[in-house]
Scaffold this motif. Sequence first.
Motif, PDB file in Angstrom:
ATOM      1  N   ASN A  53       0.862  -1.181   0.000  1.00  0.00           N
ATOM      2  CA  ASN A  53       0.000   0.000   0.000  1.00  0.00           C
ATOM      3  C   ASN A  53       0.900   1.233   0.000  1.00  0.00           C
ATOM      4  O   ASN A  53       1.467   1.596   1.021  1.00  0.00           O
ATOM      5  N   LEU A  54       1.013   1.849  -1.170  1.00  0.00           N
ATOM      6  CA  LEU A  54       1.795   3.075  -1.340  1.00  0.00           C
ATOM      7  C   LEU A  54       0.870   4.261  -1.605  1.00  0.00           C
ATOM      8  O   LEU A  54       1.267   5.248  -2.211  1.00  0.00           O
ATOM      9  N   SER A  55      -0.373   4.158  -1.146  1.00  0.00           N
ATOM     10  CA  SER A  55      -1.319   5.245  -1.398  1.00  0.00           C
ATOM     11  C   SER A  55      -0.850   6.512  -0.682  1.00  0.00           C
ATOM     12  O   SER A  55      -0.302   6.461   0.416  1.00  0.00           O
ATOM     13  N   VAL A  56      -1.002   7.623  -1.360  1.00  0.00           N
ATOM     14  CA  VAL A  56      -0.637   8.948  -0.865  1.00  0.00           C
ATOM     15  C   VAL A  56       0.861   9.023  -0.525  1.00  0.00           C
ATOM     16  O   VAL A  56       1.288   9.857   0.255  1.00  0.00           O
ATOM     17  N   ALA A  57       1.657   8.149  -1.092  1.00  0.00           N
ATOM     18  CA  ALA A  57       3.108   8.158  -0.858  1.00  0.00           C
ATOM     19  C   ALA A  57       3.778   9.164  -1.786  1.00  0.00           C
ATOM     20  O   ALA A  57       3.263   9.499  -2.849  1.00  0.00           O
ATOM     21  N   ASN A  58       4.950   9.632  -1.393  1.00  0.00           N
ATOM     22  CA  ASN A  58       5.728  10.571  -2.186  1.00  0.00           C
ATOM     23  C   ASN A  58       6.920   9.837  -2.799  1.00  0.00           C
ATOM     24  O   ASN A  58       7.858   9.487  -2.095  1.00  0.00           O
ATOM     25  N   LEU A  59       6.841   9.606  -4.119  1.00  0.00           N
ATOM     26  CA  LEU A  59       7.915   8.944  -4.853  1.00  0.00           C
ATOM     27  C   LEU A  59       8.653   9.954  -5.742  1.00  0.00           C
ATOM     28  O   LEU A  59       9.350   9.575  -6.671  1.00  0.00           O
ATOM     29  N   PHE A  60       8.507  11.235  -5.465  1.00  0.00           N
ATOM     30  CA  PHE A  60       9.057  12.302  -6.286  1.00  0.00           C
ATOM     31  C   PHE A  60      10.523  12.056  -6.641  1.00  0.00           C
ATOM     32  O   PHE A  60      11.370  11.860  -5.769  1.00  0.00           O
ATOM     33  N   ALA A  61      10.799  12.044  -7.943  1.00  0.00           N
ATOM     34  CA  ALA A  61      12.158  11.951  -8.489  1.00  0.00           C
ATOM     35  C   ALA A  61      12.946  10.737  -7.999  1.00  0.00           C
ATOM     36  O   ALA A  61      14.171  10.726  -8.056  1.00  0.00           O
ATOM     37  N   GLY A  62      12.257   9.727  -7.544  1.00  0.00           N
ATOM     38  CA  GLY A  62      12.938   8.499  -7.132  1.00  0.00           C
ATOM     39  C   GLY A  62      13.348   7.664  -8.332  1.00  0.00           C
ATOM     40  O   GLY A  62      12.881   7.871  -9.450  1.00  0.00           O
ATOM     41  N   ARG A  63      14.217   6.728  -8.095  1.00  0.00           N
ATOM     42  CA  ARG A  63      14.680   5.827  -9.148  1.00  0.00           C
ATOM     43  C   ARG A  63      14.250   4.416  -8.776  1.00  0.00           C
ATOM     44  O   ARG A  63      14.690   3.862  -7.773  1.00  0.00           O
ATOM     45  N   PHE A  64      13.369   3.841  -9.634  1.00  0.00           N
ATOM     46  CA  PHE A  64      12.751   2.554  -9.361  1.00  0.00           C
ATOM     47  C   PHE A  64      12.935   1.604 -10.548  1.00  0.00           C
ATOM     48  O   PHE A  64      12.000   0.948 -10.978  1.00  0.00           O
ATOM     49  N   THR A  65      14.149   1.525 -11.069  1.00  0.00           N
ATOM     50  CA  THR A  65      14.443   0.655 -12.205  1.00  0.00           C
ATOM     51  C   THR A  65      14.129  -0.800 -11.844  1.00  0.00           C
ATOM     52  O   THR A  65      14.577  -1.298 -10.812  1.00  0.00           O
ATOM     53  N   SER A  66      13.334  -1.444 -12.680  1.00  0.00           N
ATOM     54  CA  SER A  66      12.956  -2.859 -12.515  1.00  0.00           C
ATOM     55  C   SER A  66      12.270  -3.171 -11.188  1.00  0.00           C
ATOM     56  O   SER A  66      12.271  -4.320 -10.746  1.00  0.00           O
TER      57      SER A  66
END
Length: 167
Positions: free
Chosen positions: A79-92
């Motif tokens: 559950n990543l609802s309302v999470a802040n992933l701003f400018a993150g790196r999530f390769t694969s």
Amino acid sequence: MRNRLVVMLCALALAPVSYAQNASDIASVQSGHDCEGCNLFQAELSYRDLEKVNLSGSRLRQADLSLSTMNDANFRAANLSVANLFAGRFTSADFRDADLSQSNMVGAYFGSADFHGAKLAGANVSGAEMATAKGLTQAQLDQACGDEATELPEGLRIPSCRKLLRR
């Protein structure tokens, strides 16, 4: 008296589970350890290098993952609802069946990330790089918003966040 005690014990047994964050689990993840099914509500994980971390099934609601590097991370059914992933790196990264509703995914990199079954309702993916992401569908994207800088797999489009704000 005894009957009241029995009633009180039964009420406690039926009380809802607490959803407070678990500080020791958050500290463990901040140190790079896996934490499947953990309660990481509002966890501060920004600016972290947490490659290959397994957070599958975890509650990361309102967590801050901004500017983090989480390549090959496992967020399956998290559950990543309302999470802040701003400018993150999530390769694969694995976001299969994850709830990303109302999340801020602005400017994040999702090269080869897997979004099969993920919920994106209300998510802002403006400027996100998702061109090589897997499992994205038009139905998912129709519930999210982005901008002209959002990179998507060929044939997919995203509603403009500006148009949604005008409604």
